[in-house]
Design an enzyme around this catalytic site. Sequence first.
Site, PDB file in Angstrom:
ATOM      1  N   VAL A  59       0.850  -0.920  -0.032  1.00  0.00           N
ATOM      2  CA  VAL A  59       0.000  -0.017   0.023  1.00  0.00           C
ATOM      3  C   VAL A  59       0.923   1.344   0.024  1.00  0.00           C
ATOM      4  O   VAL A  59       0.481   2.136  -0.719  1.00  0.00           O
ATOM      5  CB  VAL A  59      -1.043   0.045   0.901  1.00  0.00           C
ATOM      6  CG1 VAL A  59      -1.701   1.337   1.150  1.00  0.00           C
ATOM      7  CG2 VAL A  59      -2.051  -1.115   1.091  1.00  0.00           C
ATOM      8  N   CYS A  60       1.955   1.081   0.667  1.00  0.00           N
ATOM      9  CA  CYS A  60       2.477   2.459   0.699  1.00  0.00           C
ATOM     10  C   CYS A  60       3.607   2.548  -0.559  1.00  0.00           C
ATOM     11  O   CYS A  60       3.755   3.740  -0.932  1.00  0.00           O
ATOM     12  CB  CYS A  60       3.749   2.386   1.899  1.00  0.00           C
ATOM     13  SG  CYS A  60       3.256   2.196   3.551  1.00  0.00           S
ATOM     14  N   ALA A  61       3.991   1.630  -1.110  1.00  0.00           N
ATOM     15  CA  ALA A  61       4.579   1.537  -2.418  1.00  0.00           C
ATOM     16  C   ALA A  61       3.596   2.052  -3.392  1.00  0.00           C
ATOM     17  O   ALA A  61       3.902   2.985  -4.272  1.00  0.00           O
ATOM     18  CB  ALA A  61       5.074   0.276  -2.910  1.00  0.00           C
TER      19      ALA A  61
END
Length: 174
Positions: A59-61
């Site tokens: 999700v962060c990527a």
Amino acid sequence: MSKVTLNGEAVKLVGDELSVGDYAPEVELVLADLKTLKVGGSSEKIQVIATVPSLDTGVCAMETKKFNEKMANLKNVNFSVVSMDLPFALGRFCGAENIKNINALSDFRCKEFGKKYGVLIDSGALKGLLARAIFVIDKDSKIIYKEVVSEITKEPNYDGVIKALNLGCGPRGC
């Protein structure tokens, strides 16, 4: 303090909770090359600061890549993504994903950003990392948009950030 969960389990955030209208504290963070960069405070450009637990998660990527694309044509906006990742990991990620339109920064030294912006996770599996949040700061250092994502595994409201930028940049855009 904002209510945040990780996979439905409540996590505690610590630090100073900031609100829209508050002045954004100036904080020094670490770049991939180990140099430092200050964020917050007054600036010649509008600042967008996104915090994520780690660029080494899906999700962060994905969030970082989406913002990298969205920020490509905005010349009067400085965008930074902040995590507790080591600077070396930031460099690898940005190189592998061709991240060029945003600053990848680390708060690993003092956790000062996490504390001053109220997004430092103090319980649960991600204790010591940053919650997923977005701050849009005008040139005079005022927070004009804030989102602390209530479920860490979810993406932020991209449209809310773009709308805040349109308001902050004026009718001619950024």
